[in-house]
Design a protein around this motif. Structure first.
Motif, PDB file in Angstrom:
ATOM      1  N   UNK A 152      -2.471  -0.147  -3.579  1.00  0.00           N
ATOM      2  CA  UNK A 152      -1.115   0.008  -3.042  1.00  0.00           C
ATOM      3  C   UNK A 152      -0.342   1.131  -3.725  1.00  0.00           C
ATOM      4  N   UNK A 153      -0.905   1.708  -4.767  1.00  0.00           N
ATOM      5  CA  UNK A 153      -0.233   2.818  -5.446  1.00  0.00           C
ATOM      6  C   UNK A 153      -1.148   3.454  -6.476  1.00  0.00           C
ATOM      7  N   UNK A 154      -0.872   4.712  -6.805  1.00  0.00           N
ATOM      8  CA  UNK A 154      -1.706   5.414  -7.762  1.00  0.00           C
ATOM      9  C   UNK A 154      -3.087   5.678  -7.202  1.00  0.00           C
ATOM     10  N   UNK A 155      -4.049   5.870  -8.120  1.00  0.00           N
ATOM     11  CA  UNK A 155      -5.405   6.161  -7.661  1.00  0.00           C
ATOM     12  C   UNK A 155      -6.417   5.520  -8.603  1.00  0.00           C
ATOM     13  N   UNK A 156      -7.508   5.032  -8.005  1.00  0.00           N
ATOM     14  CA  UNK A 156      -8.612   4.478  -8.772  1.00  0.00           C
ATOM     15  C   UNK A 156      -9.915   5.141  -8.379  1.00  0.00           C
ATOM     16  N   UNK A 157     -10.916   4.930  -9.205  1.00  0.00           N
ATOM     17  CA  UNK A 157     -12.259   5.421  -8.920  1.00  0.00           C
ATOM     18  C   UNK A 157     -13.221   4.262  -9.114  1.00  0.00           C
ATOM     19  N   UNK A 158     -14.099   4.033  -8.144  1.00  0.00           N
ATOM     20  CA  UNK A 158     -15.047   2.926  -8.195  1.00  0.00           C
ATOM     21  C   UNK A 158     -16.464   3.450  -8.008  1.00  0.00           C
ATOM     22  N   UNK A 159     -17.368   2.957  -8.831  1.00  0.00           N
ATOM     23  CA  UNK A 159     -18.776   3.355  -8.756  1.00  0.00           C
ATOM     24  C   UNK A 159     -19.628   2.113  -8.608  1.00  0.00           C
ATOM     25  N   UNK A 160     -20.628   2.188  -7.736  1.00  0.00           N
ATOM     26  CA  UNK A 160     -21.561   1.087  -7.498  1.00  0.00           C
ATOM     27  C   UNK A 160     -22.954   1.682  -7.372  1.00  0.00           C
ATOM     28  N   UNK A 161     -23.827   1.390  -8.342  1.00  0.00           N
ATOM     29  CA  UNK A 161     -25.137   2.013  -8.311  1.00  0.00           C
ATOM     30  C   UNK A 161     -24.992   3.519  -8.364  1.00  0.00           C
ATOM     31  N   UNK A 162     -25.584   4.210  -7.398  1.00  0.00           N
ATOM     32  CA  UNK A 162     -25.476   5.665  -7.341  1.00  0.00           C
ATOM     33  C   UNK A 162     -24.371   6.162  -6.442  1.00  0.00           C
ATOM     34  N   UNK A 163     -23.542   5.257  -5.911  1.00  0.00           N
ATOM     35  CA  UNK A 163     -22.459   5.633  -5.001  1.00  0.00           C
ATOM     36  C   UNK A 163     -21.117   5.578  -5.728  1.00  0.00           C
ATOM     37  N   UNK A 164     -20.193   6.430  -5.304  1.00  0.00           N
ATOM     38  CA  UNK A 164     -18.871   6.472  -5.926  1.00  0.00           C
ATOM     39  C   UNK A 164     -17.832   6.791  -4.871  1.00  0.00           C
ATOM     40  N   UNK A 165     -16.633   6.244  -5.038  1.00  0.00           N
ATOM     41  CA  UNK A 165     -15.540   6.543  -4.127  1.00  0.00           C
ATOM     42  C   UNK A 165     -14.229   6.531  -4.889  1.00  0.00           C
ATOM     43  N   UNK A 166     -13.239   7.219  -4.361  1.00  0.00           N
ATOM     44  CA  UNK A 166     -11.886   7.212  -4.903  1.00  0.00           C
ATOM     45  C   UNK A 166     -11.013   6.373  -3.985  1.00  0.00           C
ATOM     46  N   UNK A 167     -10.037   5.699  -4.565  1.00  0.00           N
ATOM     47  CA  UNK A 167      -9.166   4.818  -3.784  1.00  0.00           C
ATOM     48  C   UNK A 167      -7.718   5.201  -4.011  1.00  0.00           C
ATOM     49  N   UNK A 168      -7.026   5.492  -2.917  1.00  0.00           N
ATOM     50  CA  UNK A 168      -5.598   5.751  -2.952  1.00  0.00           C
ATOM     51  C   UNK A 168      -4.875   4.692  -2.143  1.00  0.00           C
ATOM     52  N   UNK A 169      -3.567   4.836  -2.024  1.00  0.00           N
ATOM     53  CA  UNK A 169      -2.757   3.849  -1.308  1.00  0.00           C
ATOM     54  C   UNK A 169      -3.301   3.631   0.103  1.00  0.00           C
ATOM     55  N   UNK A 170      -3.550   2.375   0.447  1.00  0.00           N
ATOM     56  CA  UNK A 170      -4.048   2.037   1.776  1.00  0.00           C
ATOM     57  C   UNK A 170      -5.547   1.915   1.874  1.00  0.00           C
ATOM     58  N   UNK A 171      -6.282   2.191   0.790  1.00  0.00           N
ATOM     59  CA  UNK A 171      -7.739   2.124   0.822  1.00  0.00           C
ATOM     60  C   UNK A 171      -8.229   0.754   0.370  1.00  0.00           C
ATOM     61  N   UNK A 194     -26.409   0.804  -1.870  1.00  0.00           N
ATOM     62  CA  UNK A 194     -25.798   0.300  -3.100  1.00  0.00           C
ATOM     63  C   UNK A 194     -24.736  -0.758  -2.859  1.00  0.00           C
ATOM     64  N   UNK A 195     -24.439  -1.062  -1.609  1.00  0.00           N
ATOM     65  CA  UNK A 195     -23.465  -2.115  -1.329  1.00  0.00           C
ATOM     66  C   UNK A 195     -22.041  -1.725  -1.650  1.00  0.00           C
ATOM     67  N   UNK A 196     -21.686  -0.465  -1.462  1.00  0.00           N
ATOM     68  CA  UNK A 196     -20.304  -0.017  -1.642  1.00  0.00           C
ATOM     69  C   UNK A 196     -19.742   0.335  -0.267  1.00  0.00           C
ATOM     70  N   UNK A 197     -18.604  -0.275   0.068  1.00  0.00           N
ATOM     71  CA  UNK A 197     -17.961  -0.061   1.374  1.00  0.00           C
ATOM     72  C   UNK A 197     -16.543   0.436   1.133  1.00  0.00           C
TER      73      UNK A 197
END
Length: 304
Positions: A50-69, A117-120
């Motif tokens: 809901x605010x700021x930014x995060x980074x998530x990694x699962x196995x060999x996959x990675x994604x960034x998360x911003x508001x609304x993700x 890797x089970x990351x959605x």
């Protein structure tokens, strides 16, 4: 497990909640916050930023998360998450739970790297729906505290659903959040249409997951050589026919455990697994708990 037994925020050495629980919380963490679980989690982890930014990694996959993700991590795969470097904070809802099998089709279009890797990663959810998403999460948090009467007031701390009613109500709130996100966000660019022979093979597996399918038998049904079929299927779907068959069988087994009064051995046989031992091992790796515990968790508690 009680909420009092959980840390205020998860630290690097803190394990995930045990499988079968529904645990919900809301964090607003500053730069430097992060969690690393080399063994992964025993349960699914769902986050909505809901605010700021995060980074998530699962196995060999990675994604960034911003508001609304909304980001979902399946169990059993090494994962880590943190405030994104350079961001001042990361504010997010999160829940550990046993995901319902019915959520899988909603999540599948948002799988990263074809999903091994089970990351959605779903998002961003349109701004017009943020209030409704927030409401779904707040109801989830409140329902996890439900004891049969008026929901007690409480801060947005960590809560654990106790009892089947509170657990199911909380899962309903999470289901609303997952469905809202998946139905409203724009999926990643779709690959070209599947070859009809691949589509027919997928339909054959789904129609009879317990049959003794092999690469050779599936290839014969679509008039291809085994090597050509395996190459075409993997090229278009992103994983092998046998991996797709395993996922199909696991979904079928989960439905049987939820709706039929069958032993684990019969579920294994009906779903195409050679032995109950092998079935239990792969089911636990996929769902974070053995089949018997999964089935028991889907049955309502009987109270006097």
């Amino acid at each position: 497990m009680r909420a009092d037994d959980l840390p205020g925020t998860a630290g690097p050495a803190d394990p995930s909640p045990p499988p079968g629980l529904v645990v919900v919380g809301h964090f607003d963490e500053g730069a430097g916050y992060g969690v690393d679980r080399p063994q992964g989690s025993d349960s699914w982890l769902i986050t909505w930023t809901t605010g700021g930014r995060g980074r998530l990694r699962q196995g060999g996959s990675e994604t960034r998360a911003g508001a609304g993700d909304l980001v979902v991590l399946a169990p059993g795969v090494p994962h880590a998450y943190a405030v994104e470097p350079g961001a001042r904070h990361w504010r997010f809802w999160w829940a550990h739970c046993q995901a319902r099998p019915s959520w899988t089709p909603w999540l599948r279009p948002y799988a990263t790297d074809d999903g091994p890797d089970g990351l959605y990663a779903i998002g961003p959810v349109p701004a017009a729906l943020h209030d409704r998403m927030e409401g779904a999460w707040r109801r989830t948090h409140a329902d996890a505290r439900w004891t049969g009467g008026e929901t007690p007031a409480g801060e947005l701390g960590i809560v654990v659903a106790h009892g089947s009613a509170a657990r199911e109500l909380a899962l309903c709130g999470l289901e609303e959040a997952v469905l809202l996100a998946a139905a409203s966000a724009r999926p990643p660019a779709a690959p070209p249409g599947l070859d009809d022979r691949v589509r027919r093979a997928q339909a054959r597996m789904a129609a009879d997951p317990g049959a003794p399918h092999t690469v050779r038998s599936l290839a014969a049904e679509v008039a291809l050589s085994p090597s050509r079929f395996a190459h075409l299927f993997t090229e278009q779907v992103g994983h092998s026919p046998m991996r797709a068959l395993l996922e199909t069988r696991l979904r079928h087994a989960a439905r049987l455990l939820e709706g039929a009064d069958l032993s684990v051995e019969r579920v294994a046989s009906a779903s195409g697994f050679a032995s109950a031992f092998h079935f239990s091992r792969v089911f636990r790796a996929r769902h974070g708990m053995p089949p018997g515990a999964y089935r028991d968790g889907m049955r309502p508690e009987i109270t006097s």
